[in-house]
Motif scaffolding. Structure first.
Motif, PDB file in Angstrom:
ATOM      1  N   LEU A 180      27.507  43.459  49.445  1.00  0.00           N
ATOM      2  CA  LEU A 180      27.472  44.350  50.612  1.00  0.00           C
ATOM      3  C   LEU A 180      27.327  45.821  50.212  1.00  0.00           C
ATOM      4  N   LEU A 181      27.180  46.067  48.910  1.00  0.00           N
ATOM      5  CA  LEU A 181      27.088  47.450  48.451  1.00  0.00           C
ATOM      6  C   LEU A 181      25.776  48.086  48.890  1.00  0.00           C
ATOM      7  N   PRO A 182      25.697  49.421  48.890  1.00  0.00           N
ATOM      8  CA  PRO A 182      24.447  50.086  49.275  1.00  0.00           C
ATOM      9  C   PRO A 182      23.274  49.599  48.423  1.00  0.00           C
ATOM     10  N   ALA A 183      22.098  49.639  48.995  1.00  0.00           N
ATOM     11  CA  ALA A 183      20.904  49.083  48.333  1.00  0.00           C
ATOM     12  C   ALA A 183      20.767  49.633  46.910  1.00  0.00           C
ATOM     13  N   GLY A 184      20.548  48.744  45.974  1.00  0.00           N
ATOM     14  CA  GLY A 184      20.292  49.145  44.590  1.00  0.00           C
ATOM     15  C   GLY A 184      21.549  49.351  43.767  1.00  0.00           C
ATOM     16  N   MET A 185      22.644  49.646  44.435  1.00  0.00           N
ATOM     17  CA  MET A 185      23.885  49.863  43.685  1.00  0.00           C
ATOM     18  C   MET A 185      24.387  48.524  43.129  1.00  0.00           C
ATOM     19  N   ARG A 186      24.933  48.569  41.909  1.00  0.00           N
ATOM     20  CA  ARG A 186      25.239  47.305  41.247  1.00  0.00           C
ATOM     21  C   ARG A 186      26.588  47.366  40.552  1.00  0.00           C
ATOM     22  N   MET A 187      27.341  46.288  40.691  1.00  0.00           N
ATOM     23  CA  MET A 187      28.554  46.125  39.900  1.00  0.00           C
ATOM     24  C   MET A 187      28.178  45.331  38.650  1.00  0.00           C
ATOM     25  N   ILE A 188      28.589  45.834  37.502  1.00  0.00           N
ATOM     26  CA  ILE A 188      28.373  45.120  36.245  1.00  0.00           C
ATOM     27  C   ILE A 188      29.710  44.496  35.864  1.00  0.00           C
ATOM     28  N   HIS A 189      29.699  43.194  35.628  1.00  0.00           N
ATOM     29  CA  HIS A 189      30.951  42.473  35.392  1.00  0.00           C
ATOM     30  C   HIS A 189      31.294  42.539  33.903  1.00  0.00           C
ATOM     31  N   GLY A 190      32.419  43.123  33.595  1.00  0.00           N
ATOM     32  CA  GLY A 190      32.757  43.446  32.213  1.00  0.00           C
ATOM     33  C   GLY A 190      33.460  42.340  31.451  1.00  0.00           C
ATOM     34  N   PRO A 191      33.908  42.670  30.231  1.00  0.00           N
ATOM     35  CA  PRO A 191      34.456  41.649  29.321  1.00  0.00           C
ATOM     36  C   PRO A 191      35.952  41.430  29.487  1.00  0.00           C
ATOM     37  N   GLY A 192      36.486  41.653  30.694  1.00  0.00           N
ATOM     38  CA  GLY A 192      37.936  41.661  30.844  1.00  0.00           C
ATOM     39  C   GLY A 192      38.575  40.358  31.245  1.00  0.00           C
ATOM     40  N   CYS A 193      37.985  39.244  30.894  1.00  0.00           N
ATOM     41  CA  CYS A 193      38.665  37.963  31.106  1.00  0.00           C
ATOM     42  C   CYS A 193      39.287  37.546  29.780  1.00  0.00           C
ATOM     43  N   PRO A 194      40.628  37.550  29.697  1.00  0.00           N
ATOM     44  CA  PRO A 194      41.275  37.286  28.409  1.00  0.00           C
ATOM     45  C   PRO A 194      40.970  35.899  27.864  1.00  0.00           C
ATOM     46  N   VAL A 195      40.789  34.961  28.772  1.00  0.00           N
ATOM     47  CA  VAL A 195      40.471  33.600  28.337  1.00  0.00           C
ATOM     48  C   VAL A 195      39.083  33.581  27.685  1.00  0.00           C
ATOM     49  N   CYS A 196      38.169  34.303  28.299  1.00  0.00           N
ATOM     50  CA  CYS A 196      36.775  34.262  27.850  1.00  0.00           C
ATOM     51  C   CYS A 196      36.587  34.863  26.461  1.00  0.00           C
ATOM     52  N   VAL A 197      37.371  35.886  26.135  1.00  0.00           N
ATOM     53  CA  VAL A 197      37.108  36.599  24.883  1.00  0.00           C
ATOM     54  C   VAL A 197      37.970  36.097  23.728  1.00  0.00           C
ATOM     55  N   THR A 198      38.811  35.112  23.987  1.00  0.00           N
ATOM     56  CA  THR A 198      39.606  34.537  22.889  1.00  0.00           C
ATOM     57  C   THR A 198      38.674  33.776  21.939  1.00  0.00           C
ATOM     58  N   PRO A 199      38.708  34.132  20.651  1.00  0.00           N
ATOM     59  CA  PRO A 199      37.728  33.547  19.727  1.00  0.00           C
ATOM     60  C   PRO A 199      37.827  32.024  19.626  1.00  0.00           C
ATOM     61  N   LEU A 200      36.684  31.418  19.436  1.00  0.00           N
ATOM     62  CA  LEU A 200      36.618  29.963  19.260  1.00  0.00           C
ATOM     63  C   LEU A 200      37.506  29.515  18.106  1.00  0.00           C
ATOM     64  N   GLU A 201      37.525  30.315  17.062  1.00  0.00           N
ATOM     65  CA  GLU A 201      38.327  29.964  15.885  1.00  0.00           C
ATOM     66  C   GLU A 201      39.816  29.853  16.257  1.00  0.00           C
ATOM     67  N   THR A 202      40.286  30.755  17.133  1.00  0.00           N
ATOM     68  CA  THR A 202      41.694  30.715  17.568  1.00  0.00           C
ATOM     69  C   THR A 202      41.969  29.442  18.364  1.00  0.00           C
ATOM     70  N   LEU A 203      41.011  29.101  19.247  1.00  0.00           N
ATOM     71  CA  LEU A 203      41.187  27.883  20.044  1.00  0.00           C
ATOM     72  C   LEU A 203      41.200  26.646  19.161  1.00  0.00           C
ATOM     73  N   ASP A 204      40.271  26.599  18.206  1.00  0.00           N
ATOM     74  CA  ASP A 204      40.236  25.449  17.294  1.00  0.00           C
ATOM     75  C   ASP A 204      41.539  25.351  16.504  1.00  0.00           C
ATOM     76  N   ARG A 205      42.056  26.521  16.120  1.00  0.00           N
ATOM     77  CA  ARG A 205      43.315  26.531  15.359  1.00  0.00           C
ATOM     78  C   ARG A 205      44.460  26.020  16.257  1.00  0.00           C
ATOM     79  N   ALA A 206      44.476  26.480  17.511  1.00  0.00           N
ATOM     80  CA  ALA A 206      45.523  26.032  18.438  1.00  0.00           C
ATOM     81  C   ALA A 206      45.469  24.520  18.607  1.00  0.00           C
ATOM     82  N   MET A 207      44.267  23.989  18.706  1.00  0.00           N
ATOM     83  CA  MET A 207      44.141  22.537  18.919  1.00  0.00           C
ATOM     84  C   MET A 207      44.541  21.759  17.670  1.00  0.00           C
ATOM     85  N   ALA A 208      44.206  22.305  16.510  1.00  0.00           N
ATOM     86  CA  ALA A 208      44.599  21.640  15.260  1.00  0.00           C
ATOM     87  C   ALA A 208      46.127  21.632  15.133  1.00  0.00           C
ATOM     88  N   ILE A 209      46.753  22.727  15.559  1.00  0.00           N
ATOM     89  CA  ILE A 209      48.225  22.782  15.508  1.00  0.00           C
ATOM     90  C   ILE A 209      48.823  21.817  16.535  1.00  0.00           C
TER      91      ILE A 209
END
Lengths: 344, 367
Positions: free
Chosen positions: B49-78
């Motif tokens: 619904l924003l004014p024409a052309g105006m855009r929201m850029i969705h940033g990197p602020g999801c903590p789940v999303c940015v947790t490294p794969l290596e950390t997840l693999d380690r958690a699962m191994a533990i």
């Protein structure tokens, strides 16, 4: 900045908790495994089935595995009665009789079992439906979570009331008998000790008397469903799918109690996908919507009934949309599986 | 004060949208850093619904999303080790690792439990002295104080069976990295209100000044976001680049000093790899020297891990705002919440999941 993304591998050859949550995973389990094995008749999956060979009779069964056994607003005993009574009612039937089957874990204090059964008996009496048969099994410690209850009910159809999930039609009004989200958030908060129990209680209650008030409207009552597991989102999606219609609801019209909204905010849950045990959704022919609302509001269970939306004249079959508070439109999808509280 | 209604008032929302349309004369591009804000924007359809052309850029602020794969693999191994109870917040359980996820692991017998606060994990450790209780401690500055407090409490109780697998990330270094990228399109930021409730906004002042970028500390309700966007646009239109606070009911400039003290006591700043983005200097927290005994990564030798990355998923570009979920060939086809290829499709805060839940398709998406 390097841009990469992981490749996960999926392992799905075991049952997940999400398969029992009433969402997309449950539907997949039914479609791909349960129904083919049972050679089920094609058609919509209703809350209760017409009994083959008996035009007036309806049957339904349900198992109750809620934890904890006691929660604000109810317990597993009364819930087991209300759940099956409501399943019969959603097919337009009044309950005639119930069976009760208990699976008890070794070690359950007899006082707790007595309290549950006393509550179950009172609920059945209050609903006016006798328990006519039953069964009791005891399993070893660890083989069950304290107590599981199965109830099966037989009901008789009211007059010309013949609701079905496949009967929603363009133009129908979508009515909701009361606030949503109370049961799911109450059970979750009690189970996890989140500390807002005093603000919230389950809406568990029988709805057959509410349905009885709708009986005079007869065939104009197209669909009746109680949005239990998977919440309002799952129920509306099932109806839209089974009736091949597009449904639209208004966010500002959906009654979400403040305590539910707060709990859902805290836990990162969507009230539309949270379970209910004491409200129903009715799809009613537009011309009869006023009468239906008035009828619902004439009894306690429906005193806060509201119109929340409509079946669109066109639009993609099976799609449920919501007009948001700011006036945009978004799709309400079928929930996936288990509701997982988010991180922050 | 009513709890939520006043921040969800449809009439006020439409008035703010009208004001925004009157104020914006150019197609500004604003990033909301936080996944919770993305969730509200998309669920409410505010970005459409924003004014024409105006855009929201969705940033990197999801903590789940940015947790490294290596950390997840380690958690699962533990978690797969006998005698271990692995605990975490709910939405970590569905995140795909290289081979599996924690929910599937639980279905196979691992003792994986959802907790609502890290202190619950400490209580679990005290109640089960014969078991090793591990808490997967991820998130931004928001969750760090509670995690720090849990470690302090475990130390006070002398628990030897409690440990944390730490993968905290910090917001300001991520914003700086985005702005340093020559392809960055972000002209203003909505900073995450809850992060600032902990840290205040002093850290953002040098960023705003150096990059000449307005930053508005913003809450999470529909009206918070509309007001935050309007404040950012007013700055852009008048050529200002300051840190402003929309979220006055929860945030002050210096933040919560007690929470900051707990973080400083238990953690130290370290370089951190962000899933889908890569390594960013000084962008994470790890346990300080005095608390190494609570480090699950050191307590459990899980051997060599081989996290595998998929070149088809564009989660990295989505997390940095360079692309939209609907730009991805796998979006809604190979990649769905049922079969997530990347983390942004898993968490309810993830941009891909928010788009998918709202039924966004390539033709319906904005921008």
């Amino acid at each position: 900045m390097t841009i990469q993304c992981p490749t996960p591998k999926h392992e799905e050859e075991v049952v997940l908790l999400g398969h029992g949550a009433g969402g997309r995973l449950t539907a997949e389990l039914l479609d791909e495994l349960v129904l083919p094995a049972l050679d089920g008749a094609p058609g919509p999956l209703e809350d209760a089935a017409l009994l083959p060979g008996y035009r007036e009779l309806v049957m339904s069964t349900d198992s109750f595995v809620v934890s904890p056994l006691f929660f604000p607003g109810g317990d597993i005993g009364s819930l087991a009665v209300h759940g099956t009574v409501n399943d019969l009612a959603m097919r337009g039937a009044r309950p005639l009789a119930l069976s009760v089957s208990l699976i008890v874990e070794e070690g359950l204090p007899l006082a707790e079992l007595r309290a549950v059964l006393t509550s179950l008996g009172k609920a059945a009496q209050a609903a006016g439906v006798p328990v006519v048969t039953g069964d009791t099994k005891v399993v070893g410690r660890g083989a069950a979570d304290r107590l599981f209850i199965n109830t099966t009910g037989v009901g008789q159809l009211h007059g010309s009331l013949r609701p079905s999930a496949a009967l929603a039609r363009p133009g129908d009004a979508v009515l909701l008998s009361g606030p949503i989200g109370l049961h799911g958030t109450t059970v979750l908060s009690t189970r996890e000790g989140l500390g807002f129990e005093s603000d919230i209680a389950s809406d568990s209650r029988p709805l057959h008397r509410l349905v009885r008030t709708l009986a005079p409207i007869g065939a104009d009552i197209h669909v009746l469903r109680d949005p239990t597991r998977g919440g309002l989102a799952a129920t509306l999606n099932e109806i839209a799918r089974d009736s091949s219609v597009a449904v639209e609801i208004e966010e500002s019209a959906v009654p979400v109690p403040e305590a539910v909204a707060s709990a859902c905010d805290l836990l990162g849950l969507d009230p539309l996908t949270v379970a209910n045990e004491g409200c129903l959704v009715a799809f009613v022919a537009a011309g009869a919507a006023g009468d239906a609302l008035a009828a619902m509001r004439s009894v306690d269970e429906g005193s806060r009934a509201v119109r929340i939306g409509e079946v669109l004249p066109g639009g993609p079959a099976g799609r449920v949309t919501l007009r948001t508070l700011v006036g945009a439109r978004r799709i309400v999808d079928m929930p996936l599986g288990e509701q997982l509280p988010r991180i922050c | 004060m009513k709890y939520l209604d006043e921040y969800r008032d449809p009439v006020l929302a439409r008035r703010l949208l009208g004001e925004l349309r009157e104020t914006a004369t150019r197609p500004w591009r604003i990033m909301e850093v936080c996944g919770g804000q993305t969730h509200t924007l998309v669920r409410q359809g505010i970005d459409e619904l924003l004014p024409a052309g105006m855009r929201m850029i969705h940033g990197p602020g999801c903590p789940v999303c940015v947790t490294p794969l290596e950390t997840l693999d380690r958690a699962m191994a533990i978690a797969a080790r006998p005698g271990v109870i692995l605990t975490s917040f709910g939405d970590m359980l569905r995140v795909p690792g290289t081979d599996t996820d924690l929910l599937s692991l639980r279905a196979r017998g691992a003792d994986v439990r959802v907790v609502y606060a890290p202190m619950d994990a400490v209580r679990l450790a005290a109640a089960h002295p014969d078991r090793e209780v591990v808490f997967l401690a991820v998130g931004f500055e928001t969750t760090a104080p509670a995690n720090a407090t849990a470690v302090l409490q475990a130390a006070r109780l002398g628990l030897t069976n409690f440990s944390v697998l730490v993968s905290h990330v910090l917001v300001p270094p991520a914003m700086t990295a985005l702005l340093d990228d020559p392809d960055c399109e972000v002209q203003a930021f909505l900073a995450a209100g809850h992060v600032c409730a902990v840290m205040g906004w002093r850290e953002y002042e040098p960023i705003a000044a150096r990059h000449r970028v307005p930053i508005v500390v913003t809450g999470f309700e529909p009206l918070d976001l509309l007001e935050g966007i309007l404040m950012a646009v007013r700055q852009l239109e008048s050529g200002r680049y300051e840190v402003e606070n929309q979220y006055v009911r929860a945030v002050c400039r210096s933040g919560n000093t007690g929470a900051q003290e707990a973080i400083r006591e238990v953690f130290r700043v370290t370089d951190r790899a962000w899933r889908g983005i890569g390594a960013l200097p000084d962008s994470g927290l790890e346990l300080a020297e005095e608390y190494q005994e609570f480090d699950a990564a050191k307590r459990f030798d899980v051997g060599g891990l081989c996290p595998v990355e998929d070149p088809q998923c564009i989660a990295g570009a989505i997390l940095t705002g360079a692309r939209l979920p609907t730009d991805c060939a796998a979006y809604g086809t190979r990649c769905t919440p049922r079969h997530p290829l990347g983390a942004p499709m898993v968490s309810s805060e993830g941009t891909c999941a928010a788009f998918h839940a709202a039924g966004r398709t390539p033709t319906r998406s904005t921008a």
